[in-house]
Design a protein around this motif. Sequence first.
Motif, short mmCIF file in Angstrom:
data_model
loop_
_atom_site.label_atom_id
_atom_site.label_comp_id
_atom_site.label_asym_id
_atom_site.label_seq_id
_atom_site.Cartn_x
_atom_site.Cartn_y
_atom_site.Cartn_z
N HIS A 254 -34.27 -39.71 -14.76
CA HIS A 254 -33.02 -39.79 -14.03
C HIS A 254 -32.66 -38.48 -13.33
N SER B 86 -33.08 -35.26 -7.09
CA SER B 86 -32.68 -36.66 -7.03
C SER B 86 -32.08 -37.05 -8.37
N ILE C 137 -30.80 -40.34 -10.38
CA ILE C 137 -31.10 -41.76 -10.26
C ILE C 137 -30.36 -42.52 -11.35
N SER D 6 -27.97 -42.43 -16.07
CA SER D 6 -27.95 -41.68 -14.81
C SER D 6 -28.23 -40.21 -15.08
N THR E 103 -30.67 -50.02 -8.76
CA THR E 103 -30.88 -48.56 -8.82
C THR E 103 -30.17 -47.86 -7.67
N THR E 104 -29.56 -46.72 -7.98
CA THR E 104 -28.86 -45.90 -6.99
C THR E 104 -29.41 -44.48 -7.06
N THR E 105 -29.63 -43.85 -5.90
CA THR E 105 -30.18 -42.49 -5.86
C THR E 105 -29.29 -41.58 -5.03
N LYS F 44 -29.22 -37.57 -3.57
CA LYS F 44 -30.15 -36.46 -3.34
C LYS F 44 -29.41 -35.23 -2.82
#
Length: 263
Positions: A71, A80, A82, A106, A248-250, A252
């Motif tokens: 994560h 990142s 995640i 997360s 899923t959410t990312t 950056k």
Amino acid sequence: MLSRHIKAALALTAAAICWSPVTVYAATTVIPTTSFSDYSTFESFWAYLYPWGSDHNGSARMVGNSTDHIHIVVASSTLSLIATPTSNPSPPTSTANPNPAIHYASGAIHAQSQITVTSTNGYTISGEFSAPTTFGTWPAFCSLSFNSWPPETDIGEWKGTANNWFNTFNTSSIVKSTLVSWPTDLSFHALKAVLTAEPDNADVRIDFYMDNVLQTTQFGQGFVGQPLWLIINLQASGSAGSPGPPGTTTYKVRNMLVTRTGS
């Protein structure tokens, strides 16, 4: 006409003014833009999770350490974070108020050293962000008081809409917020905050920029001398609304830079 002696005195005075020494302080790099270049460099400037642990005020529990990078990923000079849906978390609710149910695993990180604006120094904090804006996602880049809350300053906060929130919390009810439109295509955009002490040596002036354009100026009352954590995290639900994202959410971040000016 001025006498020869008066002219000479004026010339000496002018010369003294022109050549009076002025102290100019170079900026000291606190966190370099290379801090996300690899895990070894990352771990010399940043620590895993929140300063207080894994839980906060949303539905995501932070997971990660020096051997678990599912994560919290550092690659290609980019951080990142995640978030993924999780089932049967233990414990099932957050250990932090208001104790929401945990639905995601997360990532969060915080700088190992705090920033403290004083009467003789200030800070510039900048980076480039690709922030998700889907309903229920709650990424942020903030500074929280080391000793108690508030103070708080949010350089980046996205609450499930196409806006970034610049926030300064003087108390839980005295809050200044400025919303700026944020693209939904996950492109990178630069955010910056410049923190300097006001002449009263008690309050801190905070100039917020997006893509190098000044967006707003806010003031932190009594922020001078207050050590602040720098935190990057990807939360869910809470202020971003429920339910959270289905998959899923990312989030950056790259080119993070923190510099200090002054003595």
